[in-house]
Scaffold this motif. Structure first.
Motif: not given
Length: 471
Positions: A93-96, A309-312, A324-328, A333-340
């Protein structure tokens, strides 16, 4: 009368620096013969992928919806997606990313076959469906990474990227101002004509883009099969020992990648996955003893522990598989890699088995998280603009190099017209040492250099026809 060297064409007794100049020029030329086609391919495919991602998303997932009150439950959305693909099973699943975009569901229809289904989160209507990772972006990505040749293509591109580092070093030496001002070397001489103008534009473009080109080359090489996978990635991978005493699977995170698509953070690809089926890990709120974790509860846990927001969300595969829950950032999923962030949950208990964030990566892993996001243009409009100009600059460097060769070659004669090889090279042992360092650091570049040395030093001297063709 002034005599000239029959080898270099320079005045007899020319300073040693001139001999090094001709040597660097010759190696720059030889490397370019192999590298230029690859640079053109990499810059062109990279530019096309960048703008496909900007305009429609890598999977064509930017499907707008009209917000209408409160979204229906994610379970109902998933049911709609599964109904659209008879016989399929929920794979992810990819959240909007915003309230006006569709929710995306990965539905597995075979061992490696996945269909992406876009669902209106308000009405539950299926808006579109198509094979996952099978669009133009992914075709270009496969060309970019393997030339559609699998492992062989990966090795050919790695050799080209490694030799591009050699071109960068020799190019900087050729550019270095000798007796002139630094400003004149940094600003193109637009008053020049013919080959002189092309040389000035080539040199100044190269120096301005040198650091960016090196960063792009190293970030790309870090994903290659030898220098990347066996050198830097193996030493920079997140250590599974940092998990809090949980059982490990025999699969690594790379098993979550879909085909050639890189969907797992670079620093985790070689890290073993945790395994479900024990009482290890930290209990999550809302989970009763003996109650298996469902898709809806996994989404609720993701929201509760800070994924907005968007996560997978990836469903378990196999008896010991995990949710597995991820934000990458590299997956948009995000414009900020430090929030991976990557979280694994036991499929049977819902216990949190691992929670890995940017701060947990090694220094090189952190550099790659940022470097890949920059490489792919994932960090906002400024990044997209920079990468667009950069790709065009690399294309210009390759084309201008060919133009300079064309203008320099003897007219009407079928020759490569390689720069002359200098004789009586002083300090040649230092040059050999530099070559050995490059060969150790970049093995495929070392092999290519060795082949060129054998060809240049041994074959050309014994084959007059080949020598005439090259000279």
């Amino acid at each position: 009368m002034i005599t000239t060297s029959p080898v270099t064409g320079a005045p007899a007794g020319a300073p040693r620096v001139n001999r090094f100049y001709f040597a660097a020029w010759r190696w720059h030329f030889y490397a370019g013969l192999y590298v230029i086609p690859f640079l053109l391919m990499l810059a062109t495919t990279g530019l096309l992928m960048l703008w496909i991602s900007v305009l429609s998303g890598r999977d064509g997932e930017r499907i707008p919806v009209v917000p209408a009150g409160t979204p229906i439950s994610v379970e109902a959305q998933a049911d709609a997606a599964l109904a659209a693909v008879p016989g399929g099973s929920l794979a992810g699943y990819i959240a909007p990313s915003s309230v006006d975009q569709a929710a995306l569901f990965k539905v597995r229809t075979g061992e490696d076959a996945v269909t992406l289904v876009a669902v209106d989160p308000y009405a539950g209507d299926v808006l579109d469906q198509y094979p996952y990772r099978a669009g133009w972006y992914d075709t270009l990505d496969t060309i970019h990474g393997t030339l559609l040749l699998g492992t062989l293509g990966d090795r050919l591109i790695e050799a080209a990227a490694s030799l591009a580092v050699v071109m960068l070093v020799t190019g900087l030496y050729l550019w270095w101002p000798r007796g002139g001002s630094l400003r004149a070397a940094l600003v193109p001489n637009l008053g020049a004509r013919g080959r002189g103008l092309w040389k000035s534009l080539h040199a100044t473009t190269g120096i301005w883009w040198s650091l960016a080109l090196l960063a792009f080359l190293l970030s790309g090489l870090s994903w290659s099969g030898i220098w990347g996978e066996r050198y830097v990635q193996a030493w920079s991978t997140f250590p599974a020992a940092k998990y809090d005493a949980v059982p490990l699977s025999d699969k690594t995170h790379a098993s979550m990648n879909h085909g050639n698509a890189k969907e797992v953070p670079w620093a985790l690809e070689q890290t073993p996955m945790p395994a479900s089926g024990s009482h290890a890990g930290m209990a999550m709120p809302g989970m009763a003893d003996g109650e298996p974790l469902t898709f809806g509860k996994a989404v609720a846990i993701a929201r509760e522990i800070g994924f907005d927001g968007r996560f997978q969300l990836a469903a378990p595969r196999g008896e010991d598989g995990v949710w597995t829950i991820s934000r990458d950032s590299m997956s948009n999923d995000s414009p900020n890699p430090t929030t991976d962030r990557t979280v694994h949950l036991d499929r049977y208990t819902g216990n949190l088995l691992a929670d890995m964030r940017f701060a947990d990566y090694s220094i090189y892993g952190q550099a790659m998280a940022v470097g890949i996001a920059l490489h792919e243009g994932d960090m906002g409009a400024a990044n997209v603009a920079f990468n667009t100009i950069f790709c065009l600059g690399v294309i210009f460097l390759a084309v201008s190099g060919v133009v300079m060769w064309w203008k320099r070659r003897p007219a009407g004669v079928l020759r490569l017209a390689a720069p002359p090889a200098p004789r009586d090279m002083g300090l040649w042992k230092g040059a050999v040492l530099v070559g050995l360092v490059l060969a150790i650091a970049f093995p495929l570049a070392g092999i290519a250099i060795l082949v060129a040395v054998v060809f240049d030093a041994l074959l050309l001297s014994r084959l007059p026809a080949a020598k005439r063709l090259v000279s």
